[in-house]
Design an enzyme around this catalytic site. Sequence first.
Site, PDB file in Angstrom:
ATOM      1  N   CYS A  86     -78.028   8.203 -31.355  1.00 11.22           N
ATOM      2  CA  CYS A  86     -77.863   6.756 -31.462  1.00 11.22           C
ATOM      3  C   CYS A  86     -79.221   6.069 -31.485  1.00 11.22           C
ATOM      4  O   CYS A  86     -80.143   6.439 -30.749  1.00 11.22           O
ATOM      5  CB  CYS A  86     -77.028   6.251 -30.286  1.00 11.22           C
ATOM      6  SG  CYS A  86     -76.739   4.467 -30.315  1.00 11.22           S
ATOM      7  N   CYS A 123     -82.258  -4.110 -41.110  1.00 12.05           N
ATOM      8  CA  CYS A 123     -83.035  -2.922 -40.753  1.00 12.05           C
ATOM      9  C   CYS A 123     -83.190  -1.962 -41.928  1.00 12.05           C
ATOM     10  O   CYS A 123     -84.188  -1.267 -42.041  1.00 12.05           O
ATOM     11  CB  CYS A 123     -82.384  -2.201 -39.573  1.00 12.05           C
ATOM     12  SG  CYS A 123     -83.249  -0.736 -39.015  1.00 12.05           S
ATOM     13  N   CYS A 157     -92.947  -3.668 -23.159  1.00  8.15           N
ATOM     14  CA  CYS A 157     -93.803  -3.268 -22.028  1.00  8.15           C
ATOM     15  C   CYS A 157     -94.707  -2.092 -22.363  1.00  8.15           C
ATOM     16  O   CYS A 157     -95.457  -1.621 -21.507  1.00  8.15           O
ATOM     17  CB  CYS A 157     -92.954  -2.935 -20.807  1.00  8.15           C
ATOM     18  SG  CYS A 157     -91.933  -1.458 -21.017  1.00  8.15           S
TER      19      CYS A 157
END
Length: 544
Positions: A343, A373, A333
């Site tokens: 975190c 990742c 968005c």
Amino acid sequence: MSSDGDNDDFLYEDEYDDGFDQDEEIDIDSTSEPDVYDAMSPAIEEAPQKKPYDVSWKVKTLQEIIDMQNKEISKVQALLEVPSSSAAILLRHYVWNSEKLQEQFWNDPSQALEEAGLSPSSSPTARTTALPPSPTKRSNRSLRPGPSSLLKRTRSTQPTGPFECPICCMEYDYSSTYSMGCDHRFCKDCWIEYLSGKIKGEGESAKIQCMESGCKRIVREEVIDDLVTKDISKRYHNLLNAAFVADSPTLRWCPHPNCEYIIECSQAPTRMLNQLVPTVECKCGNDLCFGCGYAASHRPVLCRIVRLWEKKCADDSETANWLQANTKECSKCQSTIEKNGGCNHMTCKKCKYEFCWVCMGPWSEHGTSWYQCNRYDEKSGIDARDTQAKSRASLERYLHYFNRWANHEHSAKLDAEFYQKTEKKMEQMQNSGNLSWIEVQFAKQAVDAVIKARITLKWSYCMAFYLKRNNMTELFEDNQRDLERAVENLGYLLEQNISDTDSIAKLRQDITNQAAYVQKRHDILMDDTLRGYLERRWEFTVDT
């Protein structure tokens, strides 16, 4: 390791040779046969076995360093039959190499003394005068009281009449002047000004020479102590001690602020820094690298790689500053999101989209076998044909690793701030779950494990940037991925809220188990990587 008593802390008992032979094959898997268990013998807790990539060290005080110098000076003084100050100047000239000093001295004593800045053995060591100032002196400086062995009155050879100082062009009585064995005489005012400037202004100590242009005669310690003020004399001796540590390949000052300890380590020579990362711990409680003096542990990366990485980051400072920004946009968005915890599991408050702060990918993939990742996709640089495309691909590759390096550094700092929140949560668990303060220490230990692992992960990305692509690199990145995934899971658990007594018990068990797993994955990554240096498994794109 115990810090009680007068024993040297941080000294392993199983000493081994200084370094490893470059062609020596090291069998790291060999183990000795265990002793037969005797049920009648008392149980003795064995000290942890030292790893082959660890080094032994001692932590010394400044007084111990001074004693080391005095001991060596006394030996040379007795052996060469020279004054104590001459022995000290000779040792400093030969960088405290007693064997080389003796070889040069016995070959040609006069030449050895002259090269060190001393009077040849056939000439007097000094021609000096008394300390009391003349009434005609312009200076009102006060000198340190007390007799001096080098500044005694020698009336029999003392010239008469006034003396004009060649520096200030003022006339003085000879009693207010001073000259060394080189016969270059100046007034004491100029000597004091000169010595004070050298010590206080320029930070010189062992190499302070005569004021006469071209004269290389060294000023002795006794002369400096008698002429300058007490504060400058203290600084002079501090500089001598600092120079002694700097000249020794086995000594290094602790780089942390307000720490006056010195580390002694003989197992980290320069030639071994392509196989070892000599991390040591000072009595102040901080780690440092003995090889390069870095004020923290940078394992598992070699010292030269660290220097290259920091230089590269400094050269690309604008890009680095941009990457260290604390905000990113939600990929779904485009809402601006700020990272306020260690975190990397992020949830957009607007659209509830869960994603990874590092790669901006969906978080659902980070707990599966598709987790990639930590690994840079080399395919993005295969099609680079022209110079511009290759430069772009090189920059993208650097940004990939720097982004993750900077993120773990930033997260480690946030996790350190998380200690305060953890302490409040520990108090809450005490009150809600009827637990003692010792029983809630698992939370603090878990935060310690996260911070330690993040620092290792940070430097692992530095190492990965310079590694050549091969099967060993794939294994390294697999270990890196497993540790990173374990750290993220533990960080997520630490940020969970406590609602009731049952949740405290379950959260405690989950955090304890996950912290143990993080420690296990950390040890696997560290042990495999550091052993890989000794086995020469790693290949780098730069010369190490």
